[in-house]
Design an enzyme around this catalytic site. Sequence first.
Site, PDB file in Angstrom:
ATOM      1  N   GLN A  45       0.809  -1.217   0.000  1.00 53.82           N
ATOM      2  CA  GLN A  45       0.000   0.000   0.000  1.00 53.82           C
ATOM      3  C   GLN A  45       0.843   1.268   0.000  1.00 53.82           C
ATOM      4  O   GLN A  45       2.042   1.234   0.284  1.00 53.82           O
ATOM      5  CB  GLN A  45      -0.925   0.006   1.222  1.00 53.82           C
ATOM      6  CG  GLN A  45      -2.024  -1.039   1.163  1.00 53.82           C
ATOM      7  CD  GLN A  45      -3.053  -0.805   2.252  1.00 53.82           C
ATOM      8  OE1 GLN A  45      -3.099  -1.518   3.233  1.00 53.82           O
ATOM      9  NE2 GLN A  45      -3.867   0.211   2.071  1.00 53.82           N
ATOM     10  N   HIS A  46       0.196   2.370  -0.326  1.00 53.92           N
ATOM     11  CA  HIS A  46       0.687   3.740  -0.139  1.00 53.92           C
ATOM     12  C   HIS A  46       1.769   4.197  -1.110  1.00 53.92           C
ATOM     13  O   HIS A  46       2.102   5.377  -1.138  1.00 53.92           O
ATOM     14  CB  HIS A  46       1.235   3.949   1.289  1.00 53.92           C
ATOM     15  CG  HIS A  46       0.354   3.453   2.378  1.00 53.92           C
ATOM     16  ND1 HIS A  46      -0.983   3.787   2.465  1.00 53.92           N
ATOM     17  CD2 HIS A  46       0.618   2.645   3.440  1.00 53.92           C
ATOM     18  CE1 HIS A  46      -1.489   3.199   3.545  1.00 53.92           C
ATOM     19  NE2 HIS A  46      -0.547   2.510   4.132  1.00 53.92           N
TER      20      HIS A  46
ATOM     21  N   ASP B 175      -2.272  -5.007  -0.105  1.00 50.33           N
ATOM     22  CA  ASP B 175      -1.928  -6.322   0.438  1.00 50.33           C
ATOM     23  C   ASP B 175      -2.711  -6.653   1.703  1.00 50.33           C
ATOM     24  O   ASP B 175      -3.083  -7.817   1.920  1.00 50.33           O
ATOM     25  CB  ASP B 175      -0.425  -6.433   0.682  1.00 50.33           C
ATOM     26  CG  ASP B 175       0.166  -5.273   1.475  1.00 50.33           C
ATOM     27  OD1 ASP B 175      -0.594  -4.389   1.935  1.00 50.33           O
ATOM     28  OD2 ASP B 175       1.398  -5.252   1.627  1.00 50.33           O
TER      29      ASP B 175
END
Length: 497
Positions: free
Chosen positions: A79-80, A241
Amino acid sequence: MDLVAGIDAGTQSLKVVVYDPAGRRLVASTSMPLSLTSAADGSREQQPSDWVAALHACFHALDPSVRSRIAALAVSGQQHGFVPLDAAGEVLAPAKLWCDTSTSAECTQIMAAAGGVARTIALAGNPVLTGYTASKLPWTKTHRPDAYARLATILLPHDYLNFVLTGQRFCEYGDASGTGWLDVRTRTWSTELLRATDPARDLSACLPRIAAPDEVFDIDPAAAAELGLPSAVKVAVGGGDNMMAAIGTGCVAPGRLAMSLGTSGTLFAYADTPVVDPDGAWAAFCSSTGGWLPLICTMNCTVATEQVAAAFGFSTRDGDAHLRATPPGADGLVMLPFLNGERTPDLPLGKGVLAGLDTTNMTPAHIYRAAMEGATYSLKYGFDAFVRAGMTFERIVLTGGGSNSAQWRQLVSDVFGLPVDVPTQAEGAAFGAALQALWAVGRARGDTASITDIADQHVALAPQLSARPDPARTQAYATAYARFLRHLDALTPLYRG
């Protein structure tokens, strides 16, 4: 008979699993390592081209007879991360990752421009924390102005792999929650937070459309040919994820709690309604299945145990022996394992601390135990916020590399005072992506099964890997956890910036 594939693009490796829904078994699994570039300012970056190369290598490692039977796939991604594309779809700069702490000042700037932390949470359900995508935009504007000027599309890592697979630019609600711009209550982009990120530019024009959780896309014929897949393969939306691990562990209905022990540590629970904390004690994310996924994330989990093992010249595979040789609480040794800075507790400028050393506990075994305990206590710190909010849980389902350790499974059970179970499929995120693909392609074909039905049918537990809390050890860990909290309180002022 149709097979489904799940792709998990993590920080350390890219994995592919292929699942046979009829036989309820994995028929293939491949993995390729990924490298990470680090800098003293806290930057953590990867080249998106490395993800694509690893994707190709993983599929080419599969037997052609397996590839020919794949009907659908989905991507799980860390992520991110920020993948900047130009109008032609070319990557403009390395991807800054979730564990990148070089943008902590930009988080503060964005929230100040939006009216403060409380106002930011009111706008989106979350503060803009270090590592979130939003903070990477002003950093890029300052440090990579040419890339920022040419920026046409903002993609997350899993979005970028979907772009490679389909040629289309889209995202989904779960992963989009971690940008810092999505109002998780309404599932819409916050124009105020986008303006706070860059008041001189309309960043909404750079955001891809948000696809529905059960939407499917055609694979790009060129991508199918390069991967050796049938041209009729469908690509589901996938997700972050953690969202895919929620599916892979069966955390798709209220009351279920999952924990992932990977490079980072996460603790998440499904909810039918938004679960927002006014103080931002947890991430109030959307799920990738139509609900919500309140989530605790720590930035240092297996990274801490791996660093200790490497420093003393042994493998983490030998770590359980060190745990068996030392008592709960590591004879007073305490580690704050904030090697990458930390998100829970919120200390982006934090550093690792080893305290309580004496002549009896200055051993590799004690330090390894202190690292494992510290990583677990950080998750317990977040879990306590869930409990204070009234959430209740009957058990924890573990996934991630740390779940392979019998001693860590028992430690989690003892620290949290809850039974611990482990799914038979160890790669929770990749397996969850495969199940999402199964659900989505089934819906496209007229199947009415819910994602809960799919998870209940295909997520099986391995009884031999279960752990149950031992009352004596639970009490010992409660004492050690209290000591951890005292050290955390004492040292926090040093890392507040």
